[in-house]
Write a protein that holds these residues in place. Structure first.
Motif, PDB file in Angstrom:
ATOM      1  N   LEU A   6      41.025  41.998  54.341  1.00 18.69           N
ATOM      2  CA  LEU A   6      40.732  41.641  52.952  1.00 18.69           C
ATOM      3  C   LEU A   6      41.874  40.810  52.347  1.00 18.69           C
ATOM      4  O   LEU A   6      41.630  39.849  51.613  1.00 18.69           O
ATOM      5  CB  LEU A   6      40.485  42.894  52.123  1.00 18.69           C
ATOM      6  CG  LEU A   6      39.184  43.642  52.416  1.00 18.69           C
ATOM      7  CD1 LEU A   6      39.133  44.929  51.627  1.00 18.69           C
ATOM      8  CD2 LEU A   6      37.997  42.761  52.100  1.00 18.69           C
ATOM      9  N   TYR A   7      43.108  41.192  52.671  1.00 13.95           N
ATOM     10  CA  TYR A   7      44.261  40.448  52.177  1.00 13.95           C
ATOM     11  C   TYR A   7      44.259  39.020  52.708  1.00 13.95           C
ATOM     12  O   TYR A   7      44.473  38.061  51.952  1.00 13.95           O
ATOM     13  CB  TYR A   7      45.562  41.163  52.569  1.00 13.95           C
ATOM     14  CG  TYR A   7      46.791  40.363  52.265  1.00 13.95           C
ATOM     15  CD1 TYR A   7      47.247  40.220  50.961  1.00 13.95           C
ATOM     16  CD2 TYR A   7      47.485  39.718  53.282  1.00 13.95           C
ATOM     17  CE1 TYR A   7      48.370  39.467  50.675  1.00 13.95           C
ATOM     18  CE2 TYR A   7      48.608  38.959  53.009  1.00 13.95           C
ATOM     19  CZ  TYR A   7      49.041  38.842  51.706  1.00 13.95           C
ATOM     20  OH  TYR A   7      50.147  38.091  51.426  1.00 13.95           O
ATOM     21  N   PHE A  10      41.601  36.998  50.995  1.00 11.88           N
ATOM     22  CA  PHE A  10      42.029  36.688  49.630  1.00 11.88           C
ATOM     23  C   PHE A  10      43.049  35.554  49.616  1.00 11.88           C
ATOM     24  O   PHE A  10      42.943  34.625  48.803  1.00 11.88           O
ATOM     25  CB  PHE A  10      42.610  37.947  48.970  1.00 11.88           C
ATOM     26  CG  PHE A  10      43.147  37.703  47.602  1.00 11.88           C
ATOM     27  CD1 PHE A  10      42.296  37.492  46.535  1.00 11.88           C
ATOM     28  CD2 PHE A  10      44.517  37.661  47.374  1.00 11.88           C
ATOM     29  CE1 PHE A  10      42.787  37.254  45.262  1.00 11.88           C
ATOM     30  CE2 PHE A  10      45.021  37.418  46.115  1.00 11.88           C
ATOM     31  CZ  PHE A  10      44.153  37.215  45.052  1.00 11.88           C
ATOM     32  N   VAL A  11      44.020  35.606  50.517  1.00  6.25           N
ATOM     33  CA  VAL A  11      45.044  34.561  50.571  1.00  6.25           C
ATOM     34  C   VAL A  11      44.423  33.206  50.900  1.00  6.25           C
ATOM     35  O   VAL A  11      44.769  32.184  50.296  1.00  6.25           O
ATOM     36  CB  VAL A  11      46.141  34.939  51.595  1.00  6.25           C
ATOM     37  CG1 VAL A  11      47.050  33.764  51.896  1.00  6.25           C
ATOM     38  CG2 VAL A  11      46.947  36.116  51.081  1.00  6.25           C
ATOM     39  N   LEU A  13      41.322  32.237  50.302  1.00  4.51           N
ATOM     40  CA  LEU A  13      40.524  31.784  49.158  1.00  4.51           C
ATOM     41  C   LEU A  13      41.411  31.235  48.039  1.00  4.51           C
ATOM     42  O   LEU A  13      41.094  30.212  47.429  1.00  4.51           O
ATOM     43  CB  LEU A  13      39.654  32.926  48.633  1.00  4.51           C
ATOM     44  CG  LEU A  13      38.451  33.292  49.498  1.00  4.51           C
ATOM     45  CD1 LEU A  13      37.742  34.512  48.928  1.00  4.51           C
ATOM     46  CD2 LEU A  13      37.502  32.124  49.609  1.00  4.51           C
ATOM     47  N   VAL A  14      42.521  31.903  47.768  1.00  9.52           N
ATOM     48  CA  VAL A  14      43.446  31.411  46.748  1.00  9.52           C
ATOM     49  C   VAL A  14      44.030  30.066  47.187  1.00  9.52           C
ATOM     50  O   VAL A  14      44.165  29.138  46.382  1.00  9.52           O
ATOM     51  CB  VAL A  14      44.547  32.450  46.460  1.00  9.52           C
ATOM     52  CG1 VAL A  14      45.651  31.855  45.617  1.00  9.52           C
ATOM     53  CG2 VAL A  14      43.953  33.671  45.791  1.00  9.52           C
TER      54      VAL A  14
END
Length: 93
Positions: A6-7, A10-11, A13-14
């Motif tokens: 998940l991390y 997220f990274v 996508l950012v």
């Protein structure tokens, strides 16, 4: 395992959102800097040697990059200032 996945998602996508927010000029300059860095790194066997042409290209292109990207390059603003101090010291001694 799941929190790490998940991390990482997220990274990524950012990072994608940051890339979409940049103008194409910044992207083009960053690509030119990266290509020149790769060319210099391929040329040097143990440690890359930068001649005055490489220094001029890096100095010109890194001025066009945003501040956050300047700090993570092969040639940082401190490196450019060190080159300038050496050049002035060699000229005036």
């Amino acid at each position: 395992m799941a929190p790490r996945l998940l991390y990482l998602i997220f990274v990524r996508l950012v990072g994608l959102l940051v890339l979409l927010g940049r103008s194409s000029a910044y992207k083009d300059v960053e690509l030119l800097v990266l290509r020149h860095e790769v060319a210099v790194l391929r040329r040097g066997k143990p440690k890359p040697r930068l001649d005055w042409v490489d220094r001029a290209v890096f100095a010109a292109l890194t001025r066009l990059l945003p501040t956050g990207l300047r700090l993570h390059r092969l040639v940082t603003p401190d490196t450019i200032l060190r080159w300038h101090r050496r050049l002035v010291a060699a000229k005036w001694t």
